[in-house]
Every structure is written in structure tokens, then in C-alpha cells.
Scaffold this motif. Structure first.
Motif, short mmCIF file in Angstrom:
data_model
loop_
_atom_site.label_atom_id
_atom_site.label_comp_id
_atom_site.label_asym_id
_atom_site.label_seq_id
_atom_site.Cartn_x
_atom_site.Cartn_y
_atom_site.Cartn_z
N SER A 12 0.82 -1.20 0.00
CA SER A 12 0.00 0.00 0.00
C SER A 12 0.86 1.26 0.00
O SER A 12 0.58 2.22 -0.73
CB SER A 12 -0.94 0.00 1.21
N LEU A 13 1.92 1.26 0.81
CA LEU A 13 2.81 2.42 0.88
C LEU A 13 3.55 2.61 -0.45
O LEU A 13 3.69 3.74 -0.93
CB LEU A 13 3.81 2.23 2.02
N CYS A 14 4.04 1.54 -1.03
CA CYS A 14 4.75 1.65 -2.31
C CYS A 14 3.81 2.18 -3.40
O CYS A 14 4.21 3.03 -4.22
CB CYS A 14 5.30 0.29 -2.71
N ARG A 15 2.58 1.71 -3.38
CA ARG A 15 1.61 2.16 -4.36
C ARG A 15 1.28 3.64 -4.16
O ARG A 15 1.16 4.41 -5.13
CB ARG A 15 0.34 1.32 -4.27
N PHE A 16 1.18 4.05 -2.91
CA PHE A 16 0.90 5.46 -2.60
C PHE A 16 2.00 6.36 -3.14
O PHE A 16 1.73 7.42 -3.72
CB PHE A 16 0.75 5.65 -1.09
N ILE A 17 3.25 5.95 -2.94
CA ILE A 17 4.38 6.75 -3.42
C ILE A 17 4.35 6.88 -4.95
O ILE A 17 4.53 7.98 -5.50
CB ILE A 17 5.71 6.12 -2.95
N LYS A 18 4.10 5.78 -5.62
CA LYS A 18 4.11 5.79 -7.09
C LYS A 18 2.93 6.55 -7.67
O LYS A 18 3.03 7.12 -8.77
CB LYS A 18 4.13 4.35 -7.59
N GLU A 19 1.81 6.58 -6.93
CA GLU A 19 0.60 7.24 -7.45
C GLU A 19 0.52 8.72 -7.08
O GLU A 19 -0.39 9.42 -7.52
CB GLU A 19 -0.64 6.51 -6.93
N ASN A 20 1.47 9.20 -6.26
CA ASN A 20 1.43 10.60 -5.81
C ASN A 20 2.77 11.30 -6.05
O ASN A 20 3.37 11.85 -5.11
CB ASN A 20 1.04 10.67 -4.34
N PRO A 21 3.23 11.33 -7.30
CA PRO A 21 4.52 11.99 -7.57
C PRO A 21 4.51 13.47 -7.25
O PRO A 21 5.54 14.02 -6.82
CB PRO A 21 4.73 11.74 -9.07
N ASP A 22 3.36 14.15 -7.42
CA ASP A 22 3.29 15.59 -7.14
C ASP A 22 3.54 15.88 -5.66
O ASP A 22 4.19 16.87 -5.31
CB ASP A 22 1.94 16.16 -7.55
N LEU A 23 3.01 15.02 -4.80
CA LEU A 23 3.22 15.19 -3.37
C LEU A 23 4.70 15.11 -3.03
O LEU A 23 5.23 15.95 -2.29
CB LEU A 23 2.43 14.12 -2.60
N PHE A 24 5.38 14.13 -3.59
CA PHE A 24 6.80 13.97 -3.29
C PHE A 24 7.65 15.02 -3.99
O PHE A 24 8.72 15.39 -3.51
CB PHE A 24 7.24 12.54 -3.62
N ASP A 25 7.16 15.53 -5.12
CA ASP A 25 7.85 16.66 -5.76
C ASP A 25 7.88 17.85 -4.82
O ASP A 25 8.90 18.56 -4.71
CB ASP A 25 7.14 17.05 -7.06
N SER A 26 6.77 18.09 -4.11
CA SER A 26 6.71 19.22 -3.18
C SER A 26 7.59 18.99 -1.96
O SER A 26 8.22 19.92 -1.44
CB SER A 26 5.26 19.48 -2.76
N ILE A 27 7.65 17.75 -1.50
CA ILE A 27 8.49 17.42 -0.35
C ILE A 27 9.97 17.61 -0.71
O ILE A 27 10.77 18.11 0.10
CB ILE A 27 8.25 15.96 0.11
N GLU A 28 10.31 17.25 -1.94
CA GLU A 28 11.71 17.28 -2.37
C GLU A 28 12.11 18.59 -3.05
O GLU A 28 13.24 18.73 -3.53
CB GLU A 28 11.95 16.12 -3.34
N ALA A 29 11.19 19.55 -3.07
CA ALA A 29 11.42 20.79 -3.81
C ALA A 29 12.57 21.62 -3.24
O ALA A 29 13.22 22.38 -3.96
CB ALA A 29 10.15 21.63 -3.86
#
Length: 233
Positions: A178-195
């Protein structure tokens, strides 16, 4: 809790020899090992001139911590770095002599008062924001001058790596999926975290926040690095 490194046990004579380059007039009246640390070794040393904190480094976190303390000393409340010797010539380990903060950790303050003071929560946030004012080009380990040393993986990649490592022993397979799927399905969220990559404390638990004389101070900058603000938060 299990320590990362064994304690470095020493005696009064050796402690006196470590303090001598800092102040040869000091006489040791008492000393005690701090047993609640997880990595390096700390001694509270009582002398004829007051108390000091002697920190002995098991590994190579001395350069990054002393650099962080020097950089932050006029920006936030941190213990004063009084003396540092990383040469390992008079002693097998790097060590530092710091101001002794006579107080309690924030977690013990909350437990003893049975409340989480809002004003201290805001102060902790303000201190974090001050640390995070220093920006970097990317996530990385830092050198002894707080400059980029070794690039680190992105936040999403670090999480995926961890999910395939030891943390997987404590999680159900469906949780990992579930966590792996969440990461792959929410690239925009992680883009903001890594901005944005900033100077991070790196180990900001409530045990590394001290309440001394009514003031909030941060301690233990051994794992300072360049990363997302969300790591500290």
C-alpha cells in the motif's frame, strides 16, 4: 533501548588530561556518565569552576556537530562549544568540551507537567525554521564546513529503499504494498516534499530538545545533513 556504540569508559585522571588544554587550572570535583545517550559518550564534569559537558565521539560525527554548533551559536539556543580536539593525538577519540545545560529534556518536561505548552511548541517551530534558512542544491551528507559532501537519494527513493530493508520485518506485506503504491501514485506530493533541501538537525526527537532556565535549546547535531524540512518536522 540498545546503544549504537559502546560507551567509552574513562577515569578522573584521563578526564583531567582532556580538560587541561582547555583550562589547566580546572580541578575535577566529580564526574558522571550520561547513560541515556544512544551513540557517543557524554560525561557531566563538575570542577572548581562549574560544570562542563565532555563529549567523546565514537565515530566521525564530531566534525559535523562542531561545525553545526559553530554556525548556529548566534542564531538559536545551542550549548556553547568551548573546546574541540579532533586530532586523536592525545586521546584515541575526538572530543569536545561544551557548556553544560542544567535543565531537562522536553519529553521529561512534558511528562512531569502533564501538558504540552503551546508557547514552547511555537518556539520549537521557530527554531526549526531558523535552522532551515540555510539552503542547498540537493539532499546530501555535509562536510566539516557544512558544505555538500555526498549526494543522498530523494525522499521517495529513501522510503522505498527502507521498505525493502529492515523496517519490512515490522510491517505487514499488504502495508508495504500500500505504501509503495501510494508513493508511485502521488509523484506531485513527493515533488513538493523534495522541492527544497535545507540544513536539517537530522535527529530531532524530544530527547534532543532541552528546557534550561525557561529557554528552549537544541542539542546533539551529530546527524546534521541537507534534506527536506519535513524530516525535522
Amino acid at each position: 533501548m540498545h546503544r549504537i556504540n559502546d560507551f567509552i569508559i574513562t577515569d578522573e585522571t584521563e578526564i583531567a588530561s582532556l580538560l587541561a588544554p582547555f583550562d589547566s587550572s580546572l580541578t575535577i570535583l566529580d564526574f558522571s556518565l550520561m547513560k541515556d545517550s544512544m551513540s557517543n559518550t557524554g560525561y557531566i564534569v563538575t570542577t572548581n569552576s562549574g560544570k562542563y559537558f565532555l563529549k567523546i565521539y565514537s565515530k566521525t560525527t564530531d566534525k559535523i556537530e562542531t561545525a553545526a554548533l559553530s554556525y548556529l551559536k548566534n542564531k538559536i539556543n545551542v550549548p556553547a562549544l568551548l573546546f574541540y580536539d579532533g586530532s586523536k593525538q592525545r586521546f584515541p577519540f575526538a572530543y569536545a568540551i561544551m557548556e553544560f545545560l542544567d535543565g531537562v529534556t522536553f519529553i521529561n518536561h512534558v511528562r512531569s507537567n502533564l501538558k504540552y505548552p503551546p508557547e514552547m511548541a511555537y518556539e520549537i517551530g521557530r527554531i526549526c525554521a531558523t535552522i532551515h534558512e540555510r539552503s542547498y542544491a540537493h539532499d546530501a551528507l555535509l562536510d566539516g564546513k557544512l558544505n555538500l559532501l555526498q549526494e543522498l537519494p530523494r525522499t521517495r527513493d529513501k522510503i522505498l529503499h527502507l521498505l525493502n530493508g529492515k523496517p519490512s520485518e515490522y510491517l505487514k506485506p499488504e502495508t508495504i504494498d500500500s505504501l509503495c503504491r501510494f508513493i508511485k501514485e502521488n509523484p506531485d506530493l513527493f515533488d513538493s516534499i523534495e522541492a527544497r533541501s535545507v540544513l536539517c538537525h537530522g535527529d530531532l526527537g524530544y530527547a534532543n530538545i532541552m528546557i534550561s532556565d525557561g529557554k528552549v535549546s537544541f542539542i546533539d547535531f551529530e546527524f546534521t545533513y541537507s534534506g527536506s524540512i519535513y524530516h525535522d518536522i
